[in-house]
Design an enzyme around this catalytic site. Structure first.
Site, PDB file in Angstrom:
ATOM      1  NE  ARG A  51      46.151  -3.559  27.157  1.00 41.13           N
ATOM      2  CZ  ARG A  51      45.889  -2.761  26.076  1.00 41.13           C
ATOM      3  NH1 ARG A  51      44.452  -3.806  26.467  1.00 41.13           N
ATOM      4  NH2 ARG A  51      45.793  -2.294  24.571  1.00 41.13           N
TER       5      ARG A  51
ATOM      6  CG  ASP B  79      31.851  -0.011  20.510  1.00 41.40           C
ATOM      7  OD1 ASP B  79      30.795  -0.028  20.559  1.00 41.40           O
ATOM      8  OD2 ASP B  79      32.674   0.888  20.983  1.00 41.40           O
TER       9      ASP B  79
ATOM     10  CG  PHE C 127      35.643   3.597  27.918  1.00 39.31           C
ATOM     11  CD1 PHE C 127      35.849   2.671  26.709  1.00 39.31           C
ATOM     12  CD2 PHE C 127      36.316   3.679  28.583  1.00 39.31           C
ATOM     13  CE1 PHE C 127      37.068   2.137  26.391  1.00 39.31           C
ATOM     14  CE2 PHE C 127      37.658   3.604  29.143  1.00 39.31           C
ATOM     15  CZ  PHE C 127      38.701   2.966  28.248  1.00 39.31           C
TER      16      PHE C 127
HETATM   17  P1  5GP Z   1      34.359  -2.350  17.121  1.00 41.66           P
HETATM   18  O1  5GP Z   1      35.459  -2.287  15.672  1.00 41.66           O
HETATM   19  O2  5GP Z   1      33.350  -3.068  17.682  1.00 41.66           O
HETATM   20  O3  5GP Z   1      33.919  -0.902  17.533  1.00 41.66           O
HETATM   21  O4  5GP Z   1      35.845  -1.961  18.417  1.00 41.66           O
HETATM   22  C1  5GP Z   1      36.150  -2.968  19.113  1.00 41.66           C
HETATM   23  C2  5GP Z   1      37.370  -2.601  19.634  1.00 41.66           C
HETATM   24  O5  5GP Z   1      37.482  -1.247  20.155  1.00 41.66           O
HETATM   25  C3  5GP Z   1      38.154  -3.955  20.630  1.00 41.66           C
HETATM   26  O6  5GP Z   1      38.457  -4.998  20.099  1.00 41.66           O
HETATM   27  C4  5GP Z   1      38.805  -3.521  21.903  1.00 41.66           C
HETATM   28  O7  5GP Z   1      39.984  -2.725  21.314  1.00 41.66           O
HETATM   29  C5  5GP Z   1      38.190  -1.158  21.574  1.00 41.66           C
HETATM   30  N1  5GP Z   1      36.702  -1.336  22.325  1.00 41.66           N
HETATM   31  C6  5GP Z   1      35.480  -1.050  21.886  1.00 41.66           C
HETATM   32  N2  5GP Z   1      34.723  -1.076  23.471  1.00 41.66           N
HETATM   33  C7  5GP Z   1      35.764  -1.324  24.663  1.00 41.66           C
HETATM   34  C8  5GP Z   1      35.700  -0.249  25.734  1.00 41.66           C
HETATM   35  O8  5GP Z   1      34.498  -0.158  25.974  1.00 41.66           O
HETATM   36  N3  5GP Z   1      36.707  -0.548  26.234  1.00 41.66           N
HETATM   37  C9  5GP Z   1      37.612  -0.639  25.613  1.00 41.66           C
HETATM   38  N4  5GP Z   1      39.064  -0.621  26.851  1.00 41.66           N
HETATM   39  N5  5GP Z   1      38.196  -0.983  24.510  1.00 41.66           N
HETATM   40  C10 5GP Z   1      37.160  -0.779  23.726  1.00 41.66           C
END
Ligand code: 5GP
Length: 179
Positions: free
Chosen positions: A169, A106, A156
């Site tokens: 999941r 993300d 999301f």
């Molecule tokens: P980042 O550190 O890149 O902002 O976020 C990464 C983590 O956030 C991912 O490993 C995941 O656990 C969670 N995450 C990010 N976007 C999503 C999403 O759209 N759905 C879900 N379920 N988890 C997300």
């Protein structure tokens, strides 16, 4: 078809078949790039478990697997930016070729943290395979991000290992939130 998880509604974004087709392509590339290198595939739990399993099933070269666990969303629909280190890698990765298997990138905050941490342990090389990336949300330059199954909008998603409030999941495909 709409589905409901807790208070949110979702609709399918990526089918199981489309995921399997990308998984095969990525695994084929790994088989080529890592021949005779005995790579270690490191899954980032919890979200990676289905993607990791499907990739590993298509990898035909000798390899090892290991897991680490980090969390940053902690139940909601957006990143908290606070990374919780839930389970450290218990294997020695010095001199090893590491392939990190991530569910979704993300902001890139989690991956940036993890790659920096693992680099301190002197692996021979490190790359990342991510099932999903949200290019518009990305805030870090992640040179190690080599394989991306799908790029998605800044929305999301759940399913195929990803959760909302620990549910969803088990969905075979990826579903996006209907706003
Ligand atoms: P980042 O550190 O890149 O902002 O976020 C990464 C983590 O956030 C991912 O490993 C995941 O656990 C969670 N995450 C990010 N976007 C999503 C999403 O759209 N759905 C879900 N379920 N988890 C997300």
């Amino acid at each position: 078809m709409k589905i409901k998880i807790a208070d949110l509604e979702f609709e399918q974004l990526i089918t199981y078949e489309a995921i399997q087709s990308r998984v095969k392509q990525i695994a084929r590339q790994l088989n080529k790039d890592y021949e005779n290198k005995n790579p270690m595939l490191v899954g980032v739990l919890n979200g990676c478990f289905l993607f990791m399993a499907d990739i590993v099933k298509q990898v035909t070269i000798p390899c090892e697997i290991a897991f680490t666990k980090l969390s940053s969303y902690q139940g909601g629909v957006s990143s908290t930016r606070r990374i919780r280190d839930d389970l450290d890698l218990t294997v020695n990765i010095e001199g090893r070729h590491i392939i990190l298997i991530e569910d979704i990138v993300d902001t890139g905050n989690t991956l940036d943290y993890l790659v920096a941490k693992l680099k301190q342990r002197h692996p021979a090389s490190i790359i990342v395979c991510a099932m999903l990336v949200k290019p518009d949300a990305l805030e870090y330059e992640l040179k190690e991000l080599k394989h991306i199954a799908f790029e998605i909008e800044n929305e999301f998603v759940v399913g195929y290992g990803l959760d909302y409030m620990e549910m969803g999941r088990n969905l075979k495909g990826v579903y996006k939130r209907i706003i």
